[in-house]
Design an enzyme around this catalytic site. Structure first.
Site, PDB file in Angstrom:
ATOM      1  CG  ASP A 132      -1.158  -1.396   7.372  1.00  0.00           C
ATOM      2  OD1 ASP A 132      -0.341  -0.898   8.223  1.00  0.00           O
ATOM      3  OD2 ASP A 132      -1.650  -0.392   6.654  1.00  0.00           O
ATOM      4  CG  HIS A 188      -0.983   2.285  10.401  1.00  0.00           C
ATOM      5  ND1 HIS A 188      -2.317   2.024  10.168  1.00  0.00           N
ATOM      6  CD2 HIS A 188      -0.222   2.434   9.388  1.00  0.00           C
ATOM      7  CE1 HIS A 188      -2.188   2.044   8.774  1.00  0.00           C
ATOM      8  NE2 HIS A 188      -1.341   2.212   8.319  1.00  0.00           N
ATOM      9  CG  HIS A 203      -2.122  -0.752   1.018  1.00  0.00           C
ATOM     10  ND1 HIS A 203      -2.826  -1.502   1.920  1.00  0.00           N
ATOM     11  CD2 HIS A 203      -2.770  -1.201  -0.310  1.00  0.00           C
ATOM     12  CE1 HIS A 203      -3.776  -2.150   1.614  1.00  0.00           C
ATOM     13  NE2 HIS A 203      -4.081  -1.877   0.173  1.00  0.00           N
ATOM     14  CG  ASP A 243      -0.277   3.732   3.975  1.00  0.00           C
ATOM     15  OD1 ASP A 243      -0.494   2.991   3.170  1.00  0.00           O
ATOM     16  OD2 ASP A 243      -0.572   3.752   5.276  1.00  0.00           O
TER      17      ASP A 243
HETATM   18 ZN    ZN Z   1      -2.183  -1.031   4.387  1.00  0.00          ZN
END
Ligand code: ZN
Length: 309
Positions: free
Chosen positions: A216, A274, A65, A67
């Site tokens: 994540d 995060h 991803h 970010d």
């Molecule tokens: Zn992610």
């Protein structure tokens, strides 16, 4: 050994939190810095620290991803300018696709690096022990996110005991080969017939540190396995105390779930990162407090914060 957080925000940068990146500084141990994820703007965050980009020898990417990876081309290109004679190769670990992402961005932008990148790409079939040196070993497992995402467990190997040279000298052992023998753990007999027992002069081995850095993820058993007995567990906390259904829907965790993982893993310390831009100062402190009701040694980190091990 220190962990320093370069970006602790979720999804997009906010005024107080940049997107994901952190470094594990192993300067005293192996004169290397290891980076985990490299969101956009990471190289600017580094300017606020004492980190030298050429010391970054390994980069571990959790998932693809934006970010977590949009800072890579810029960081890698700038790194080329920041050293010459000490220029060194770099190892990149991450999901399949990371190689083509990096090489395409560098090629299309005409960037030429004076160092080599060694890629180590993973999918569901080749995780496990992904790296080993004489001092460290890294394990990786798949987490539970919306795309393939990796959690890393960095284990420092136990440190050998150190020789108490003063005591050995005081016992009448002459400096030289006999010293070396005792240091390597062998008992020796002196000229006068006295026996020197090596282990009396060598301190006990020191346990290596365990640092677990997760990408994540929803709450998952893989996180518990990776975080087992960790000195520090870094877990995402994208959502708040009452947001469990939302967290599950979007492939993330709440502060409370992160705390449950730390507790189940018997980790020593939990660092929450995060963090959504929706949460400001006071709310962050509340999220931290709520998590502490489950796992007491919980701390929500800020950008540029450094934690020693
Ligand atoms: Zn992610």
């Amino acid at each position: 050994m220190e962990l320093q957080f370069l970006g602790t925000g979720a999804g997009q940068p906010s005024k107080s939190r940049n997107v994901s990146s952190l470094v594990l500084k192993l300067l005293d141990e192996i004169n290397e810095v290891w980076m985990f994820d490299c969101g956009e703007g990471t190289q600017r965050q580094i300017l606020e620290t004492t980190i030298k980009p050429r010391k970054v020898k390994r980069i571990f990417i959790t998932h693809l991803h934006g970010d977590h990876i949009f800072g890579l081309p810029g960081f890698l290109a700038s790194r080329a300018f920041q050293a010459n004679e000490e220029q060194t190769d770099l190892d990149v670990y991450g999901p399949v696709g990371i190689r083509s992402y990096i090489l395409s961005s560098l090629r299309l932008s005409g960037a030429r690096l004076p160092y080599r990148i060694h890629f180590h790409e993973f999918d569901e079939t080749n995780l496990g022990k992904i790296m080993e040196t004489d001092k460290f070993v890294v394990y990786a497992e798949k987490l539970d996110h919306t795309i393939f995402c990796i959690g890393y467990r960095v284990m420092q190997k136990d440190l050998e005991g150190t020789l108490d040279a003063e005591a050995l000298k005081a016992a009448g052992v002459p400096f030289g080969p006999l010293f070396g023998k005792v240091k390597s753990g062998q008992d020796v007999v002196l000229e006068d017939g006295r026996k020197i027992i090596a282990k009396d002069y060598i301190s006990a081995p020191k346990k290596g540190k365990i640092i677990t850095i997760l990408g994540d993820t929803r709450k998952t058993d893989a996180s518990i396995r990776l975080g087992l007995g960790a000195d520090i567990l870094v877990h995402e906390s994208t959502y708040g105390t009452k947001d469990e259904p939302l967290a599950r829907k979007h492939g993330h965790s709440t502060n409370m779930q992160a705390a449950q993982i730390a507790k189940a893993a018997s980790a020593k310390k939990l660092l929450l990162n995060h963090i959504s831009a929706r949460f400001l100062g006071r709310e962050c402190r509340q999220l931290e407090k709520d998590a502490q009701t489950i796992f007491e040694n919980t701390h929500m980190v800020k950008d540029l914060e450094e934690v020693s091990l």
